[in-house]
Design a protein around this motif. Structure first.
Motif, PDB file in Angstrom:
ATOM      1  N   GLU A  61      -0.152  23.236 -50.729  1.00  0.00           N
ATOM      2  CA  GLU A  61      -1.416  23.033 -51.441  1.00  0.00           C
ATOM      3  C   GLU A  61      -1.210  22.941 -52.954  1.00  0.00           C
ATOM      4  N   THR A  62      -0.128  23.529 -53.449  1.00  0.00           N
ATOM      5  CA  THR A  62       0.076  23.575 -54.905  1.00  0.00           C
ATOM      6  C   THR A  62       0.957  22.448 -55.418  1.00  0.00           C
ATOM      7  N   ALA A  68     -16.836  29.214 -54.067  1.00  0.00           N
ATOM      8  CA  ALA A  68     -16.588  28.237 -55.130  1.00  0.00           C
ATOM      9  C   ALA A  68     -16.590  26.814 -54.594  1.00  0.00           C
ATOM     10  N   LEU A  69     -16.055  26.609 -53.389  1.00  0.00           N
ATOM     11  CA  LEU A  69     -15.989  25.263 -52.816  1.00  0.00           C
ATOM     12  C   LEU A  69     -17.339  24.789 -52.311  1.00  0.00           C
ATOM     13  N   LEU A  70     -18.070  25.662 -51.607  1.00  0.00           N
ATOM     14  CA  LEU A  70     -19.307  25.244 -50.960  1.00  0.00           C
ATOM     15  C   LEU A  70     -20.512  25.269 -51.898  1.00  0.00           C
ATOM     16  N   VAL A  71     -20.579  26.241 -52.779  1.00  0.00           N
ATOM     17  CA  VAL A  71     -21.776  26.437 -53.609  1.00  0.00           C
ATOM     18  C   VAL A  71     -21.577  25.897 -55.016  1.00  0.00           C
ATOM     19  N   TRP A  72     -20.466  26.268 -55.642  1.00  0.00           N
ATOM     20  CA  TRP A  72     -20.251  25.873 -57.037  1.00  0.00           C
ATOM     21  C   TRP A  72     -19.587  24.507 -57.182  1.00  0.00           C
ATOM     22  N   VAL A 121      -9.719  25.881 -57.509  1.00  0.00           N
ATOM     23  CA  VAL A 121      -9.637  27.090 -56.688  1.00  0.00           C
ATOM     24  C   VAL A 121      -8.199  27.604 -56.633  1.00  0.00           C
ATOM     25  N   ILE A 122      -7.249  26.697 -56.443  1.00  0.00           N
ATOM     26  CA  ILE A 122      -5.844  27.099 -56.384  1.00  0.00           C
ATOM     27  C   ILE A 122      -5.402  27.687 -57.723  1.00  0.00           C
ATOM     28  N   GLY A 123      -5.802  27.040 -58.830  1.00  0.00           N
ATOM     29  CA  GLY A 123      -5.434  27.554 -60.137  1.00  0.00           C
ATOM     30  C   GLY A 123      -5.996  28.929 -60.407  1.00  0.00           C
ATOM     31  N   ALA A 124      -7.267  29.144 -60.051  1.00  0.00           N
ATOM     32  CA  ALA A 124      -7.882  30.458 -60.247  1.00  0.00           C
ATOM     33  C   ALA A 124      -7.198  31.519 -59.387  1.00  0.00           C
TER      34      ALA A 124
END
Length: 302
Positions: free
Chosen positions: A155-156, A266-270, A277-280
């Motif tokens: 993923e990264t 974060a993915l669904l709402v924001w 997401v991966i960075g956070a």
């Protein structure tokens, strides 16, 4: 999140949602082989379409252009009109024995990843549970924790997630053969036999795809398989949750649960991107590591 996005687009009838749920239960609870699920879904689509063909016909309102105006809450990536969607007219061109220990191990990998290539319905998220099932549970090429690490690494890094099969091949060659050259040979074998059938299908079968779009004899099984893939992707989330939330027997990773829940939010709402997401998540991991290292230095100065 991947299961939600795919399911929102493809499960346009309750019968397809039932197929997705049965596929999820078959993998998660009954531990059925992935090829058996694909075959069962295809057979269900073929048989049910004879009596209820409307279950498998995509609604006429669902297209790239219609989706762009149907919901103001969808993201730009989801609602942008497609260059080629279901309403695009069919174009003209679419009308009509290895020896020795190394050899045995590589032959096993070649056979397995050829099956992986032939059953790659739905992309990497759908086929990776089958890869994990074989590499971890059947052949013991690597551990479940190592498989989760490989998926996180995939993923990264740039490129499609299916390239994680190279990681599986390398670790399998290293663990089985115990040498750098064995690991490299296994990696090359896995990558070659994963992608060779795909290119053969593309070159030989692409002109026939457009001609078969309205044929329920092919469309209904493929629609049912796509529904099953939604359940398979949900199973992948359960597969990854094991080593992530229970890294050791009897130990629950509460922080990991918080990161997983926050990522889904974060993915669904924001509407964050996957890279955000991966960075956070990586940042949280680095801060946690730094705090733990500082605490150890404070307690153990020497």
């Amino acid at each position: 999140h991947a299961a939600w996005r795919l399911g929102r687009r493809t499960l346009h009838h309750p019968a397809l949602a039932v197929i997705a749920a049965l596929a999820f239960l078959g993998l998660t609870v009954l531990h059925l082989p992935f090829p058996a699920l694909i075959a069962a879904a295809a057979a269900a689509g073929l048989l049910l379409a004879r009596r209820w063909p409307q279950w498998f016909r995509r609604p006429a309102t669902i297209s790239g252009r219609a989706a762009s105006s149907s919901s103001s809450s969808s993201s730009a990536a989801d609602s942008a009109p497609a260059i080629h969607d279901d309403n695009t007219p069919t174009p003209a061109h679419g009308s009509p024995e290895l020896v020795g220990q190394l050899g045995r191990k590589l032959a096993t990998m070649a056979r397995f990843f050829t099956r992986v290539a032939l059953l790659s319905f739905g992309g990497a998220y759908a086929v990776l549970p089958y890869v994990a099932q074989g590499a971890v549970g059947q052949f013991h090429w690597l551990t479940a924790a190592a498989m989760a690490d490989g998926l996180a690494l995939g993923e990264t890094t740039p490129g499609p997630l299916i390239m994680v099969v190279a990681f599986v091949g390398f670790m399998g060659g290293w663990n089985l053969l115990g040498s750098w050259w064995g690991a490299v040979a296994a990696t090359l074998t896995v990558v070659w036999f994963t992608f060779l059938p795909s290119f053969v299908f593309i070159l030989a079968g692409a002109p026939l795809v457009e001609a078969s779009r309205e044929d329920l004899r092919l469309g209904a099984p493929l629609t049912a398989i796509t529904a099953a893939v939604v359940g398979v992707i949900a199973n992948l989330a359960v597969l990854l949750a094991g080593p992530a939330l229970w890294p050791q027997a009897g130990t629950f990773n509460l922080a990991g649960l918080g990161i997983a829940a926050g990522s889904l939010l974060a993915l669904l709402v924001w509407r964050w991107s996957v890279l955000q997401v991966i960075g956070a998540s990586a940042g949280i991991g680095l801060l946690s590591w730094g705090a733990e290292r500082g605490r150890c230095r404070h307690l153990c100065p020497y």
